[in-house]
Design a protein around this motif. Structure first.
Motif, PDB file in Angstrom:
ATOM      1  N   ALA A   1     -33.603 -17.940  30.560  1.00 54.90           N
ATOM      2  CA  ALA A   1     -33.341 -16.874  29.436  1.00 54.90           C
ATOM      3  C   ALA A   1     -32.230 -16.304  29.709  1.00 54.90           C
ATOM      4  O   ALA A   1     -31.705 -15.680  28.956  1.00 54.90           O
TER       5      ALA A   1
ATOM      6  N   LYS B   1     -32.200 -14.092  32.886  1.00 59.88           N
ATOM      7  CA  LYS B   1     -32.553 -13.302  33.960  1.00 59.88           C
ATOM      8  C   LYS B   1     -31.697 -12.597  34.582  1.00 59.88           C
ATOM      9  O   LYS B   1     -31.448 -11.565  35.032  1.00 59.88           O
TER      10      LYS B   1
ATOM     11  N   ALA C   1     -29.647 -23.317  40.816  1.00 63.79           N
ATOM     12  CA  ALA C   1     -30.248 -22.855  39.487  1.00 63.79           C
ATOM     13  C   ALA C   1     -30.101 -21.231  39.949  1.00 63.79           C
ATOM     14  O   ALA C   1     -29.209 -20.323  40.159  1.00 63.79           O
TER      15      ALA C   1
ATOM     16  N   ASN D   1     -32.667 -12.032  24.554  1.00 63.22           N
ATOM     17  CA  ASN D   1     -31.376 -12.059  24.834  1.00 63.22           C
ATOM     18  C   ASN D   1     -30.942 -13.916  24.309  1.00 63.22           C
ATOM     19  O   ASN D   1     -31.568 -14.296  23.415  1.00 63.22           O
ATOM     20  N   LYS D   2     -29.467 -13.623  23.846  1.00 66.44           N
ATOM     21  CA  LYS D   2     -28.590 -15.138  23.446  1.00 66.44           C
ATOM     22  C   LYS D   2     -28.522 -14.724  22.269  1.00 66.44           C
ATOM     23  O   LYS D   2     -28.845 -15.227  21.508  1.00 66.44           O
TER      24      LYS D   2
HETATM   25  N1  LIG Z   1     -25.248 -18.300  24.389  1.00 64.08           N
HETATM   26  C1  LIG Z   1     -25.200 -17.432  25.264  1.00 64.08           C
HETATM   27  N2  LIG Z   1     -25.746 -17.825  26.583  1.00 64.08           N
HETATM   28  C2  LIG Z   1     -26.452 -16.857  27.757  1.00 64.08           C
HETATM   29  C3  LIG Z   1     -26.477 -15.803  27.645  1.00 64.08           C
HETATM   30  N3  LIG Z   1     -27.116 -15.352  28.551  1.00 64.08           N
HETATM   31  C4  LIG Z   1     -26.871 -16.172  29.681  1.00 64.08           C
HETATM   32  N4  LIG Z   1     -26.620 -17.127  28.808  1.00 64.08           N
HETATM   33  C5  LIG Z   1     -26.563 -18.398  29.870  1.00 64.08           C
HETATM   34  O1  LIG Z   1     -27.669 -19.054  29.576  1.00 64.08           O
HETATM   35  C6  LIG Z   1     -27.744 -19.963  31.129  1.00 64.08           C
HETATM   36  C7  LIG Z   1     -28.897 -19.134  31.860  1.00 64.08           C
HETATM   37  O2  LIG Z   1     -28.521 -17.838  32.347  1.00 64.08           O
HETATM   38  P1  LIG Z   1     -29.590 -17.582  33.793  1.00 64.08           P
HETATM   39  O3  LIG Z   1     -28.787 -16.114  33.557  1.00 64.08           O
HETATM   40  O4  LIG Z   1     -28.804 -18.178  34.463  1.00 64.08           O
HETATM   41  O5  LIG Z   1     -30.527 -17.302  33.082  1.00 64.08           O
HETATM   42  P2  LIG Z   1     -32.496 -17.189  34.229  1.00 64.08           P
HETATM   43  O6  LIG Z   1     -32.757 -16.690  32.966  1.00 64.08           O
HETATM   44  O7  LIG Z   1     -31.851 -16.346  35.866  1.00 64.08           O
HETATM   45  O8  LIG Z   1     -32.475 -18.680  34.576  1.00 64.08           O
HETATM   46  P3  LIG Z   1     -32.683 -19.309  35.952  1.00 64.08           P
HETATM   47  O9  LIG Z   1     -32.753 -18.842  36.925  1.00 64.08           O
HETATM   48  O10 LIG Z   1     -32.976 -20.582  35.882  1.00 64.08           O
HETATM   49  O11 LIG Z   1     -34.376 -19.496  35.260  1.00 64.08           O
HETATM   50  C8  LIG Z   1     -25.941 -19.661  31.256  1.00 64.08           C
HETATM   51  O12 LIG Z   1     -25.034 -20.525  31.106  1.00 64.08           O
HETATM   52  C9  LIG Z   1     -25.850 -18.587  31.006  1.00 64.08           C
HETATM   53  O13 LIG Z   1     -24.027 -18.110  31.108  1.00 64.08           O
HETATM   54  C10 LIG Z   1     -26.126 -15.208  26.410  1.00 64.08           C
HETATM   55  O14 LIG Z   1     -26.249 -14.053  25.698  1.00 64.08           O
HETATM   56  N5  LIG Z   1     -26.192 -15.559  25.272  1.00 64.08           N
END
Ligand SMILES: Nc1nc2c(ncn2[C@@H]2O[C@H](COP(=O)(O)OP(=O)(O)OP(=O)(O)O)[C@@H](O)[C@H]2O)c(=O)[nH]1
Length: 312
Positions: free
Chosen positions: A55, A57, A90, A190-191
């Motif tokens: 997501a 995080k 990850a 987010n995103k």
């Molecule tokens: N399009 C888009 N992609 C995003 C955004 N924020 C993060 N990402 C992408 O989403 C992916 C996952 O982001 P992380 O920050 O690793 O997410 P996480 O929730 O920590 O992931 P886990 O540790 O696997 O649970 C990465 O490839 C980021 O570059 C955003 O605002 N927009």
């Protein structure tokens, strides 16, 4: 006061890291340090970050921390390392993403395991929070893997829980509706650069509408963590919740409940340890022999052992 504790309170980063390691590995005397640290805790504000895998995080934590750092505050980050080999990649990725943060003197980053003896956040994590607090962090972020028990634990251990959602969860939202409502103090979609973010925000608002008697209705905002868009609003919403907790007296109540739970866990841990130690004594083995010959029943034996634990 021990030298290491003194140095942590003075804000020495290396000693802070060393003390967390001592506590994590339960090296002899670690509890004495924690006892000394305790009265220097309570100043830091603890934010839990959770949400489904991927997501954003880590990206969100990174941007929030940079935002806070621009105001000059000191920040600690504890990333909960899932023990499952499945997600190892990850986590390595996360570390890389936060690399430049680790060069910042005002940021302390640590990743820790999920191996809690009672299934919760490990005692080591709770202790690390206290060490970072005494070290002088104004904010401490606990970032977790958004699955099952760890989500619930993060709520218990944080002052504010930030729930990160992403567009297109659709039916999933329905499925997790009940649980999510209890978990998030602040919601962020987010995103938001992707399609459907506004719709997801609306769905969450509708979900929150189900509950009428909010003392603090969780705010919902859109964010693009990758570019930093909406990070200021997300932070403002965290502060809104913080202000609410402080002015209503709920923060003290929350921390009272947290201490109650932690003390209970500590007592359980200590008792389990004593029970384990009993298993290896000859005296117990001899009494066990007597349960076989029916000289004593197992229930009376358990009473004898409880007495023994209490009196020894
Ligand atoms: N399009 C888009 N992609 C995003 C955004 N924020 C993060 N990402 C992408 O989403 C992916 C996952 O982001 P992380 O920050 O690793 O997410 P996480 O929730 O920590 O992931 P886990 O540790 O696997 O649970 C990465 O490839 C980021 O570059 C955003 O605002 N927009």
């Amino acid at each position: 006061m021990s030298d290491i504790v003194k140095k942590v309170i003075e804000g020495k980063k290396r000693d802070c890291a060393r003390l967390i390691t001592i506590v994590e590995n339960e090296i002899n005397g670690y509890e004495k340090y924690l006892k000394e640290i305790y009265k220097y805790t309570g100043r830091a504000y603890i934010v839990g970050i959770t949400g489904p895998p991927g997501a954003g995080k880590s990206t969100m934590t990174d941007k929030l921390v940079k935002h806070i750092r621009s105001k000059g505050n000191k920040v600690g980050i504890i990333a909960i390392d899932p023990t499952s080999p499945f997600t190892k990649g990850a986590i390595l990725g996360d570390r890389v993403r936060m690399n430049d943060l680790s060069l910042d003197k005002g940021v302390f980053i640590r990743s820790m395991g999920t191996r809690g003896s009672l299934g919760g956040l490990s005692n080591a994590t709770q202790s690390a929070v206290k060490i970072l607090d005494a070290y002088g962090c104004d904010f401490i972020f606990i970032e977790t893997v958004g699955v099952g028990q760890s989500e619930i634990d993060i709520v218990k251990n944080s002052d504010t829980t930030l729930m990160i959602m992403v567009p297109g969860l659709g039916d999933d939202i329905q499925a997790i509706k009940a649980g999510v409502m209890e978990i998030g103090d602040v919601f962020v979609i987010n995103k938001a650069d992707k399609d459907g973010a506004k719709k997801t925000a609306l769905e969450i608002e509708m979900m929150l509408d189900f509950k009428k008697d909010w003392k603090f209705r969780p705010p919902v905002n859109l964010c693009v963590a990758e570019t930093g868009e909406g990070i200021d609003t997300t932070f403002k919403n965290i502060i809104k919740h913080k202000n609410y907790l402080e002015s209503s007296g709920e923060l003290t109540k929350k921390r009272f409940e947290r201490n109650k739970l932690e003390v209970k866990e500590l007592v359980q841990r200590k008792i389990s340890k004593l029970v384990k130690e009993l298993e290896y004594t000859n005296e117990v083995n001899e009494l066990l022999d007597k349960t076989i010959t029916k000289e004593i029943d197992i229930y009376s034996l358990s009473d004898i052992l409880v007495e023994k634990i209490i009196n020894d």
